[in-house]
Design an enzyme around this catalytic site. Structure first.
Site, PDB file in Angstrom:
ATOM      1  CE1 TYR A  78      96.833  -0.640 -45.470  1.00  0.00           C
ATOM      2  CE2 TYR A  78      97.911   1.401 -44.812  1.00  0.00           C
ATOM      3  CZ  TYR A  78      97.984   0.068 -45.201  1.00  0.00           C
ATOM      4  OH  TYR A  78      99.211  -0.545 -45.307  1.00  0.00           O
ATOM      5  CE1 TYR A 462     100.659  -2.741 -40.560  1.00  0.00           C
ATOM      6  CE2 TYR A 462     101.240  -3.318 -42.814  1.00  0.00           C
ATOM      7  CZ  TYR A 462     101.124  -2.377 -41.806  1.00  0.00           C
ATOM      8  OH  TYR A 462     101.447  -1.059 -42.055  1.00  0.00           O
ATOM      9  NE  ARG A 463      98.797  -0.007 -41.512  1.00  0.00           N
ATOM     10  CZ  ARG A 463      99.086   1.205 -41.064  1.00  0.00           C
ATOM     11  NH1 ARG A 463      98.217   1.853 -40.309  1.00  0.00           N
ATOM     12  NH2 ARG A 463     100.243   1.786 -41.353  1.00  0.00           N
TER      13      ARG A 463
END
Length: 528
Positions: A78, A462-463
């Site tokens: 991420y 969700y992220r």
């Protein structure tokens, strides 16, 4: 002089020069798996106390420097510690690593941002405390950071943000607030009761740039009398809908007590070696080779793992129900092993090659890190993890679309579904070779296509990877992006100078919104 350099000189008087990270030689922060070009190392500061955080935030306001906050910087896939842009300074909270309390009667802990899952696990083990953690894939990350980013594990407490109970936050003006019952002086209710008096504030600081969280309470799992580790294997790809429906129904009924995981053959192969060990052709591994690999490994096309905890009699009855639900399904097999509570953790701790079982027993590991070498020795990855309804037919339809996209771009579809009572995390990873610009370009295009496919169906991650936060936020478009407009109002009131993580989750302060809209007008998600 760069205003960041001036800021770092002044920050050294607060944290000490040894805790100022200047970009020189090997020093500096960076994403170890950069998906997009143009990234370079960037500087940071490492406070050691709440007071230092407060002083640094006040200094940032005075100097006009934005701080990008993280706990350990280990959110790999991420962006790791990467900021939204290179004008920011890292606020690295890793030095704040005290375990302030663990209570094994009421089963809670209070920790600072730098406490890792390894730290908390070893603290509990050394003291013989009768609680279990819930751990994510890699144990080197921050307990607090994972909770705030809505990370997950595989015990009954695996939805980590739901175990959050009370926090301490430095606001963007340097003020200090405690949420929930912790807002009272002289109380120990902060990590015990999730409410408070008045509106609940904790949610404002999850995936948020409204403050710097410096302490959290979290609930832990009572030590179980027994622990059952179970497997369900299905030999046929088309059995996925039924597998999902049965497993999530059992979870809704609390027969299965954890968030089960369901993986495919590619996922199993990444735990056993690199792609070159199994296939030397071009593009994605074909179905016929995957079937051969399945048989070589002695597994299913789908391989689910679940767990049961607690009283032995209840645990054994739960297992009977699970076997009954799968009985008679051709090509589907249920296997399970029962451990005494202490034995379950001991076995998991000693045999960390069984990654899912390790996580289900609350034992942190770094073993999954080896999967990053799937595409190349100098490997990297990005996670694509939309939330979708826990309906088997929808899961299978989206799986088939994702599979076709992966094949179109020449990647192997890694599946690691995390199954909750009503939703599931459709985890897919794109493995690539770092610095291979041709492969990275394909990976970027595939990732964008996956995001588009999810949004078209009403799904969203969700992220997010830092480079795609604006794009994903753009998809939350009800009533002309009313949710984002509300978030922006809160940002402008609490952080008028925009010093705390501007752009996180697509929320920018007013001064930067104007600049960005001038150079990049609002675009549809597929264009951003």
């Amino acid at each position: 002089m760069d205003i960041r350099e001036t800021f770092l000189d002044r920050a050294a008087a607060i944290v000490g020069e040894e805790n100022v990270v200047r970009v020189a030689g090997d020093a500096g922060y960076k994403d170890p798996y950069p998906l997009n070009p143009g990234r370079s190392k960037w500087p940071g500061i490492r406070p050691g106390s709440v007071e230092e955080v407060q002083n640094l935030v006040r200094l940032a306001n005075d100097a006009g420097v934005a701080l990008w906050t993280f706990s350990r910087g280990k959110n790999l896939g991420y962006g790791g510690p990467e900021p939204r842009d290179q004008t920011m300074v890292a606020l690295d909270l890793g030095r704040m690593n005290r375990i302030l309390e663990v209570d094994d009667k009421l089963c809670y802990a209070v920790v600072e941002p730098g406490v890792t899952f390894f730290d908390l696990f070893e603290y509990i083990q050394e003291r013989g405390l009768k609680v279990w953690l819930s751990v994510p894939a890699l144990g080197w990350g921050s307990v607090m950071g994972n909770m705030l980013d809505r990370g997950y594990g595989m015990t009954p407490y695996g939805d980590h943000v739901k175990s959050l109970c009370g926090m301490e936050v430095v606001l963007p003006d340097g003020d200090l607030v405690r949420t929930g019952m912790g807002a009272m002086e002289g109380t120990d209710l902060g990590p015990i009761f999730q409410g408070g008096f008045g509106p609940t504030l904790d949610g404002l600081f999850t995936q948020s740039n409204l403050g710097v969280v410096t302490k959290v309470g979290l609930w832990l799992m009572p030590w179980p009398d027994v622990y059952i580790s179970g497997d369900v294997t299905a030999e046929r790809e088309e059995d996925l809908p039924q597998l999902i429906d049965i497993l999530t129904d059992l979870r809704r009924q609390d027969v299965i007590q954890n968030n089960a995981l369901c993986g495919n053959v590619v996922r199993a192969a990444t735990m056993r070696g690199s792609k070159a060990d199994f296939y030397d052709g071009e593009g994605s591994i074909p179905d016929e080779r995957l079937e051969e690999m399945r048989q070589e490994f002695g597994i299913g096309q789908w391989n689910a793992r679940f767990a049961i905890y607690g009283d032995k009699g209840l645990a054994e009855r739960r297992l009977e129900i699970i076997r009954e639900r799968f009985a008679g399904l051709e090509g589907v097999e249920v296997k399970a092993r029962l451990y005494e509570g202490a034995e379950g953790q001991a076995v998991a701790y000693e045999d960390i090659t069984e990654i899912d079982r390790t996580q289900m027993a609350g034992v942190p590991t770094l073993k999954p890190l080896s999967t990053v070498g799937w595409a190349a020795e100098n490997g990297g990855h990005i996670d694509a993890a939309p939330i979708i309804p826990a309906r088997g037919h929808e899961v299978y339809e989206f799986y088939q679309e994702a599979k076709q996209l992966y094949r179109e771009y020449g990647f192997d579809l890694y599946i690691g579904y995390h199954l909750y009572p009503r939703h599931m995390v459709h985890v897919t990873m794109i493995f690539f070779e770092n610095d291979n610009e041709e492969m990275l370009a394909r990976a970027r295009e595939l990732y964008g296509r996956l995001l588009d496919a999810a949004r078209r169906r009403g799904y969203a991650p969700y992220r997010s990877h830092v480079d795609y936060m604006d794009r994903i936020a753009e998809g939350f478009d009800f009533n002309n992006h009313a949710a984002r407009r509300l978030q922006e109002k809160l940002k402008d009131v609490l952080d008028p100078n925009g010093v705390i993580s501007p752009g996180k989750q697509g929320v920018w302060p007013a001064r930067l919104r104007a600049q960005r809209s001038a150079v990049q007008p609002e675009l549809a998600p597929a264009q951003i």
